[in-house]
Design an enzyme around this catalytic site. Structure first.
Site, PDB file in Angstrom:
ATOM      1  N   CYS A   2     -35.458 -41.501  24.380  1.00 20.41           N
ATOM      2  CA  CYS A   2     -36.374 -42.172  23.452  1.00 20.41           C
ATOM      3  C   CYS A   2     -37.450 -41.172  23.016  1.00 20.41           C
ATOM      4  CB  CYS A   2     -37.071 -43.388  24.030  1.00 20.41           C
ATOM      5  SG  CYS A   2     -35.943 -44.673  24.568  1.00 20.41           S
ATOM      6  N   ARG A  27     -33.392 -36.900  21.568  1.00 20.58           N
ATOM      7  CA  ARG A  27     -33.764 -37.626  22.787  1.00 20.58           C
ATOM      8  C   ARG A  27     -33.196 -39.037  22.824  1.00 20.58           C
ATOM      9  NH1 ARG A  27     -38.528 -35.440  25.458  1.00 20.58           N
ATOM     10  NH2 ARG A  27     -38.545 -37.423  26.520  1.00 20.58           N
ATOM     11  N   TRP A  74     -33.130 -44.873  22.848  1.00 20.35           N
ATOM     12  CA  TRP A  74     -31.911 -44.760  23.663  1.00 20.35           C
ATOM     13  C   TRP A  74     -31.944 -45.987  24.559  1.00 20.35           C
ATOM     14  CZ3 TRP A  74     -30.556 -44.503  28.819  1.00 20.35           C
ATOM     15  CH2 TRP A  74     -29.268 -44.021  29.096  1.00 20.35           C
ATOM     16  N   ASN A 100     -41.887 -45.532  25.758  1.00 18.34           N
ATOM     17  CA  ASN A 100     -40.810 -44.869  26.507  1.00 18.34           C
ATOM     18  C   ASN A 100     -41.018 -45.199  27.983  1.00 18.34           C
ATOM     19  OD1 ASN A 100     -39.966 -43.617  24.207  1.00 18.34           O
ATOM     20  ND2 ASN A 100     -40.603 -41.558  24.813  1.00 18.34           N
ATOM     21  N   GLY A 101     -39.930 -45.320  28.732  1.00 16.07           N
ATOM     22  CA  GLY A 101     -40.051 -45.607  30.160  1.00 16.07           C
ATOM     23  C   GLY A 101     -39.445 -46.952  30.474  1.00 16.07           C
ATOM     24  N   GLU A 484     -19.561 -26.959  35.658  1.00 11.13           N
ATOM     25  CA  GLU A 484     -20.279 -26.903  34.385  1.00 11.13           C
ATOM     26  C   GLU A 484     -19.303 -26.936  33.196  1.00 11.13           C
ATOM     27  OE1 GLU A 484     -22.987 -27.443  33.270  1.00 11.13           O
ATOM     28  OE2 GLU A 484     -23.290 -26.323  31.434  1.00 11.13           O
ATOM     29  N   LYS A 488     -19.243 -29.816  30.274  1.00 10.02           N
ATOM     30  CA  LYS A 488     -19.425 -29.504  28.847  1.00 10.02           C
ATOM     31  C   LYS A 488     -18.357 -30.171  27.996  1.00 10.02           C
ATOM     32  CE  LYS A 488     -22.668 -28.419  28.646  1.00 10.02           C
ATOM     33  NZ  LYS A 488     -23.695 -28.052  29.579  1.00 10.02           N
ATOM     34  N   GLU A 491     -18.681 -33.979  27.923  1.00  4.45           N
ATOM     35  CA  GLU A 491     -19.894 -34.410  27.243  1.00  4.45           C
ATOM     36  C   GLU A 491     -19.784 -34.338  25.727  1.00  4.45           C
ATOM     37  OE1 GLU A 491     -23.045 -31.665  28.260  1.00  4.45           O
ATOM     38  OE2 GLU A 491     -24.540 -33.239  28.088  1.00  4.45           O
ATOM     39  N   HIS A 507      -5.456 -30.997  48.286  1.00  3.44           N
ATOM     40  CA  HIS A 507      -5.906 -32.216  48.963  1.00  3.44           C
ATOM     41  C   HIS A 507      -5.912 -33.420  48.033  1.00  3.44           C
ATOM     42  CE1 HIS A 507      -6.866 -29.778  52.415  1.00  3.44           C
ATOM     43  NE2 HIS A 507      -7.434 -28.919  51.584  1.00  3.44           N
ATOM     44  N   LYS A 606     -31.033 -36.182  25.396  1.00  4.07           N
ATOM     45  CA  LYS A 606     -31.333 -34.848  25.914  1.00  4.07           C
ATOM     46  C   LYS A 606     -32.106 -34.895  27.227  1.00  4.07           C
ATOM     47  CE  LYS A 606     -31.670 -30.358  25.722  1.00  4.07           C
ATOM     48  NZ  LYS A 606     -30.457 -29.660  26.205  1.00  4.07           N
TER      49      LYS A 606
END
Ligand code: M6R
Length: 611
Positions: A2, A27, A74, A100-101, A484, A488, A491, A507, A606
């Site tokens: 947000c 964001r 968001w 926000n929050g 990573e 990527k 995402e 395994h 973000k």
């Protein structure tokens, strides 16, 4: 997560608000809205979807006023929709708020307010604030906000406006970032959740702390505590300029940021390695040599990509310094007992410096007596301010939701700290320390050379375009590269991908390997090289395609892989910095072939400022 933008002054208010929102869109981007004070009334325009939808609604229908608040959302409470978009009005539309929050006790407050006759129109926690402020409003917005917030539990950065006080915006912060932009032109001021929203207008700012309120007028800014005590804030100079947060001719921020890595790495090194003896000048580190000698354990506190940078640091610190390091994602770490004590150093890694889980785990570590070192990109962020010591990575603004240059710079910062720790504890000889630092100094140039593989990687992405399922494997220093790389491609390309420690294949995960699966693996020279080759053989024996990221002088690797992406040779502990780059490029080019919204992938934001 947000974004908030608010303005008061003589410019075209809606344009300023929209410009701020566009810069904050990374964001959160599922709905957006503005509220502007026009001739004693609040005009509200909101829309589902991206800022472009809101801008289209405002086209030819722009409220003209001298103050306003805006938000890009968001969703947390209530799905993306116009009615759930901020700003939220009170019952009669005399007040409006952006937030926000998370208001943790919103259900209880809502029930109480509804019983008192307030009518709610959205499913959000934020609307509670509008009604609370309405309840206590008697012509004084500052008083109403202060009184209302006394009843609120949770986290907030909130800005409120009233049609009866058009020359005033009131903002407050508790655990969600908030910054005041001090107009460089006379007669204007700004409030935002993030410096990138205001850098086009000013670089002079107040960083608002938890428990503080801001009264913003065109001709001045007052900061007080939530209980009303005036606070004198130092002026903070934002170093980033507006151009740094532009795409600069690239199709996406992500690819721009991938190519910025040599520069970002140079910035992370800065002038921290000094003279022929290669002394390390880690200004702001804030941890005495005596303390570092006493440290018995290190715990990395981070989420997502930052935690994988932590894994690279873990490998290096354990190998070079012999100090045990644990890495667990902050959302888990904050609930684990017995991790921290006074001999444990917490290293908090965060690009944004505002990740809620990271901050919660840091607070838990502090409560249990640990000291904290922050590795962050965001100057003056909460992570920076709540730590005992600091290493800024200075990577410059990272706008793409997928972290790239911050990742490699975070690893580099961990490596600098590792050498410092090794020296202080006499775990490395002066010669080895210098050798590592020489290697670190070469990394920006080697990153440049790695980027020369971009066209080759683009062709590989095209060749394997039909592949829908990926495994990313790594061992030792490159377990992090596997994790990573998989993150990527998940995402931004929305493809199934799993990162595994290569030794785990037998395994279970080996059962996933078929001809429809591609395996990406960083196999660089080091103690586990032979074992890593063995893993590739197992994959190929079962029909899987292998793409290996390997040292450019490796003549063996072609026998074990369908395709090879060469990277320059460096010390094993330093090599995750280079191996990260092909992983990013491969994910980027695959995602681009799939026409994904690379900079703003679905469902993500973000900076994750809620738990
Ligand atoms: O701002 P932070 O570094 O604290 O963010 C942590 C994660 O949310 C972040 O790295 C996330 O995993 C990225 N989107 C990955 O590309």
């Amino acid at each position: 997560m947000c974004g908030i933008m608010a303005y008061i002054g003589g410019r075209d208010t809606v344009e300023v608000l929209l410009e701020g929102l566009r810069r904050l869109e990374y964001r959160g981007y599922d709905s957006a809205g503005v509220a502007v004070s026009v001739d004693g009334k609040i005009e509200l325009v909101r829309s589902k979807g991206k800022i472009a939808n809101l801008a289209a609604l405002l086209e030819g229908n722009k409220p003209e006023g001298r103050s306003g608040i805006a938000h890009t959302r968001w969703a947390t409470h209530g799905p993306p929709s116009t009615k759930n978009a901020h700003p939220h009005p009170d019952c009669e539309g005399h007040l409006a708020v952006v937030h926000n929050g998370i208001i943790e006790n919103y259900l209880e407050l809502r029930e109480q307010l509804e019983a008192e006759g307030h009518t709610f129109r959205s499913e959000t926690d934020t609307e509670t604030l509008a009604h609370l402020f309405e309840k206590y409003y008697d012509g004084d917005l500052e008083k109403a906000v202060r009184r209302g917030l006394k009843e609120v539990k949770g986290s907030y950065a909130v800005v409120a406006m009233s049609d009866r006080e058009p020359g005033l915006l009131v903002a407050a912060r508790q655990y969600s970032p908030l910054i005041v932009g001090l107009g460089e032109k006379k007669g204007e001021n700004f409030v935002a959740s993030d410096p990138s929203a205001i850098i086009a207008y000013t670089r002079q700012a107040y960083l608002i702390d938890n428990g503080e309120m801001v009264m913003l007028r065109a001709d001045g800014v007052q900061v007080k505590t939530l209980s009303g005590k005036p606070v004198k804030k130092p002026v903070f100079h934002i170093e980033w300029d507006a151009e740094m947060a532009e795409k600069g001719g690239h199709k996406h921020f992500m690819i721009k940021e991938i190519f910025e890595q040599p520069h970002a790495l140079r910035q992370t090194i800065g002038d921290r390695i000094v003279g022929r003896e290669m002394a390390l000048k880690l200004e702001g580190l804030g941890l005495s040599d005596g303390y570092l000698r006493r440290v018995k354990k290190i715990a990395v506190i981070a989420c997502g990509t930052a935690s994988y940078a932590g894994m690279a640091g873990q490998y290096a610190i354990e190998k070079v310094c012999g100090v045990p390091v644990i890495v667990d994602v902050a959302s888990e770490l904050q609930h684990r007992e017995c991790v921290f004590d006074k001999n444990t150093l917490g290293i908090a890694i965060s690009q944004s410096g505002e990740t809620a889980d990271t901050l919660q785990a840091m607070r838990m570590a502090h409560r249990q007596g640990a000291k904290l070192l922050a590795i962050t990109n965001a100057i003056g962020s909460s992570v920076a301010r709540e730590s005992d010591g600091l290493l800024y990575i200075h990577a410059g603004p990272e706008i793409g939701v997928a972290s790239t240059k911050a990742y490699t710079s975070q690893i580099l910062a961990m490596l600098l700290f590792c050498v410092h720790l090794g020296r202080v504890r006499e775990a490395v000889t002066p010669r080895v320390a210098r050798r590592l630092l020489r290697g670190i100094k070469q990394l920006p140039d080697l990153a440049e050379r790695t980027l020369e593989q971009a066209d080759h990687i683009k062709k590989l992405a095209k060749k394997h375009q039909h592949i829908m399922r990926y495994l990313y494997l790594g061992r030792g220093a490159h377990y992090c590269s596997a994790m990573e790389g998989a993150l990527k491609i998940k995402e931004i390309a929305y493809l199934d991908a799993e990162g595994y420690a290569a030794g785990e294949m037998k395994h279970g995960p080996l059962a996933l390997v078929t001809e429809e699966v591609a395996v990406l693996s960083a196999v660089v020279e080091g103690p586990q090289y032979e074992k890593a080759l063995g893993n590739l053989q197992e994959i190929r024996a079962r029909g899987g395609k292998v793409i290996a990221v390997a040292n450019e002088n490796d003549e063996e690797i072609a026998k074990y892989a369908d395709d090879v992406i060469p990277i320059p040779k460096t010390e094993e502990v330093l090599s995750p910095v280079l191996a990260g780059i092909p992983m990013q490029l491969y994910a980027y080019y695959v995602a681009d072939l799939w026409n994904r919204e690379i900079d703003q992938p679905r469902n993500l934001a973000k900076s994750v400022t809620v738990e």
